[in-house]
Design a protein around this motif. Sequence first.
Motif, PDB file in Angstrom:
ATOM      1  N   GLY A  53       0.748  -0.939  -0.388  1.00 17.40           N
ATOM      2  CA  GLY A  53       0.054   0.153   0.005  1.00 17.40           C
ATOM      3  C   GLY A  53       0.982   1.321  -0.345  1.00 17.40           C
ATOM      4  O   GLY A  53       2.290   1.082  -0.507  1.00 17.40           O
ATOM      5  N   ASP A  54       0.244   1.851   0.656  1.00 21.11           N
ATOM      6  CA  ASP A  54       0.590   3.843   0.864  1.00 21.11           C
ATOM      7  C   ASP A  54       1.961   4.156   1.686  1.00 21.11           C
ATOM      8  O   ASP A  54       2.625   4.816   2.077  1.00 21.11           O
ATOM      9  N   GLY A  55       2.526   2.177   2.810  1.00 19.69           N
ATOM     10  CA  GLY A  55       3.504   2.679   3.489  1.00 19.69           C
ATOM     11  C   GLY A  55       2.773   3.269   5.304  1.00 19.69           C
ATOM     12  O   GLY A  55       1.760   3.589   5.272  1.00 19.69           O
ATOM     13  N   VAL A  56       3.605   3.677   6.085  1.00 22.25           N
ATOM     14  CA  VAL A  56       3.324   3.833   7.160  1.00 22.25           C
ATOM     15  C   VAL A  56       2.527   5.864   7.264  1.00 22.25           C
ATOM     16  O   VAL A  56       1.797   5.717   7.785  1.00 22.25           O
ATOM     17  N   LYS A  57       2.500   5.958   6.248  1.00 20.54           N
ATOM     18  CA  LYS A  57       2.229   7.668   5.929  1.00 20.54           C
ATOM     19  C   LYS A  57       0.270   7.280   6.015  1.00 20.54           C
ATOM     20  O   LYS A  57      -0.623   8.182   6.157  1.00 20.54           O
ATOM     21  N   ALA A  58      -0.389   6.309   5.541  1.00 21.36           N
ATOM     22  CA  ALA A  58      -1.600   5.794   5.229  1.00 21.36           C
ATOM     23  C   ALA A  58      -1.817   5.681   6.371  1.00 21.36           C
ATOM     24  O   ALA A  58      -3.024   4.461   6.495  1.00 21.36           O
ATOM     25  N   ILE A  59      -1.184   4.665   7.656  1.00 26.43           N
ATOM     26  CA  ILE A  59      -1.442   4.120   8.815  1.00 26.43           C
ATOM     27  C   ILE A  59      -2.193   5.292   9.849  1.00 26.43           C
ATOM     28  O   ILE A  59      -1.508   6.509   9.856  1.00 26.43           O
ATOM     29  N   ASP A  60      -3.561   5.476   9.763  1.00 24.54           N
ATOM     30  CA  ASP A  60      -4.430   6.840  10.230  1.00 24.54           C
ATOM     31  C   ASP A  60      -5.315   5.606  11.137  1.00 24.54           C
ATOM     32  O   ASP A  60      -5.504   4.131  11.314  1.00 24.54           O
ATOM     33  N   PHE A  61      -6.131   6.441  11.349  1.00 21.52           N
ATOM     34  CA  PHE A  61      -7.260   5.341  12.749  1.00 21.52           C
ATOM     35  C   PHE A  61      -8.712   5.155  11.528  1.00 21.52           C
ATOM     36  O   PHE A  61      -8.890   3.516  11.634  1.00 21.52           O
ATOM     37  N   ALA A  62      -8.359   4.924  10.227  1.00 24.32           N
ATOM     38  CA  ALA A  62      -9.216   4.154   9.181  1.00 24.32           C
ATOM     39  C   ALA A  62      -8.851   3.031   8.845  1.00 24.32           C
ATOM     40  O   ALA A  62      -9.002   2.019   8.725  1.00 24.32           O
ATOM     41  N   PHE A  63      -7.133   3.468   8.494  1.00 23.85           N
ATOM     42  CA  PHE A  63      -6.408   2.576   8.068  1.00 23.85           C
ATOM     43  C   PHE A  63      -6.652   1.241   9.337  1.00 23.85           C
ATOM     44  O   PHE A  63      -7.385  -0.240   8.992  1.00 23.85           O
ATOM     45  N   VAL A  64      -5.937   1.519  10.686  1.00 27.46           N
ATOM     46  CA  VAL A  64      -7.008   0.676  12.047  1.00 27.46           C
ATOM     47  C   VAL A  64      -8.245   0.000  11.517  1.00 27.46           C
ATOM     48  O   VAL A  64      -8.235  -1.056  11.521  1.00 27.46           O
ATOM     49  N   ALA A  65      -9.275   0.949  11.657  1.00 30.66           N
ATOM     50  CA  ALA A  65     -10.379   0.807  11.960  1.00 30.66           C
ATOM     51  C   ALA A  65     -10.497  -0.534  10.545  1.00 30.66           C
ATOM     52  O   ALA A  65     -11.736  -1.325  10.507  1.00 30.66           O
ATOM     53  N   GLY A  66      -9.981   0.078   9.309  1.00 29.23           N
ATOM     54  CA  GLY A  66     -10.718  -1.133   8.345  1.00 29.23           C
ATOM     55  C   GLY A  66      -9.966  -2.051   8.785  1.00 29.23           C
ATOM     56  O   GLY A  66     -10.819  -3.650   7.594  1.00 29.23           O
ATOM     57  N   LYS A  67      -8.760  -2.423   9.405  1.00 31.41           N
ATOM     58  CA  LYS A  67      -8.565  -3.914   9.825  1.00 31.41           C
ATOM     59  C   LYS A  67      -9.059  -4.539   9.860  1.00 31.41           C
ATOM     60  O   LYS A  67      -9.512  -6.092  10.109  1.00 31.41           O
ATOM     61  N   LEU A  68      -9.894  -3.623  11.908  1.00 32.86           N
ATOM     62  CA  LEU A  68     -10.063  -3.858  12.964  1.00 32.86           C
ATOM     63  C   LEU A  68     -11.674  -4.623  11.605  1.00 32.86           C
ATOM     64  O   LEU A  68     -12.478  -5.078  13.102  1.00 32.86           O
ATOM     65  N   ALA A  69     -11.933  -4.290  11.066  1.00 34.61           N
ATOM     66  CA  ALA A  69     -13.168  -4.504  10.328  1.00 34.61           C
ATOM     67  C   ALA A  69     -13.180  -6.022  10.024  1.00 34.61           C
ATOM     68  O   ALA A  69     -15.038  -6.951   9.589  1.00 34.61           O
ATOM     69  N   ASP A  70     -12.456  -6.641   9.848  1.00 35.65           N
ATOM     70  CA  ASP A  70     -12.397  -7.782   9.302  1.00 35.65           C
ATOM     71  C   ASP A  70     -11.913  -8.634   9.933  1.00 35.65           C
ATOM     72  O   ASP A  70     -10.429  -9.234  10.931  1.00 35.65           O
ATOM     73  N   PRO A  71     -12.362  -9.799  10.279  1.00 38.04           N
ATOM     74  CA  PRO A  71     -12.468 -11.136  11.202  1.00 38.04           C
ATOM     75  C   PRO A  71     -11.147 -11.770  11.262  1.00 38.04           C
ATOM     76  O   PRO A  71     -10.029 -12.015  11.738  1.00 38.04           O
ATOM     77  N   PHE A  72      -9.997 -11.782   9.842  1.00 39.95           N
ATOM     78  CA  PHE A  72      -9.206 -12.395   9.905  1.00 39.95           C
ATOM     79  C   PHE A  72      -7.771 -10.867  10.657  1.00 39.95           C
ATOM     80  O   PHE A  72      -6.795 -12.075  11.510  1.00 39.95           O
TER      81      PHE A  72
END
Length: 148
Positions: A53-72
């Motif tokens: 993806g876009d690397g470390v600059k893409a990590i924000d609340f929305a990135f984490v929220a998107g990851k934690l929406a996936d059960p995997f």
Amino acid sequence: MMATSTAIPAPNTRQLKRRRVNWEMWGWLYMRVSGVLLVVLIFGHLLVNLFLGDGVKAIDFAFVAGKLADPFWVVYDMLLLWFALIHGANGMRTIINDYAHGRLRIVFLVALAGATIVLLTLGTLVLTTFDPCIGEPSATLAPLCAAQ
């Protein structure tokens, strides 16, 4: 000449010692297995979060929220949390056993167990109950919250 007979004891009649659990061996084995699993989990975590993806600059609340929406990713992060925290606590237990003696050792071990249980509980609760859509979602979270 009179023959004297000596009795040969029947096999397996001696009293068997009760075996106790060897906690040190299990702790040592856990450190080796969890260490290998942690290397795999950590490099997977770094690969997804930093290199794809876009690397470390893409990590924000929305990135984490998107990851934690996936059960995997919830299961993946929970395995990482549990293995890492128990691995660290087991290492601290070894250090406490090496350097603390008497009542101080017991106090340290109880404090370590308490801290480990609290951190595992809180981390598990965060991973399993995380809801980014509480309140007014931001523009980046709106599509994720609308899908729910």
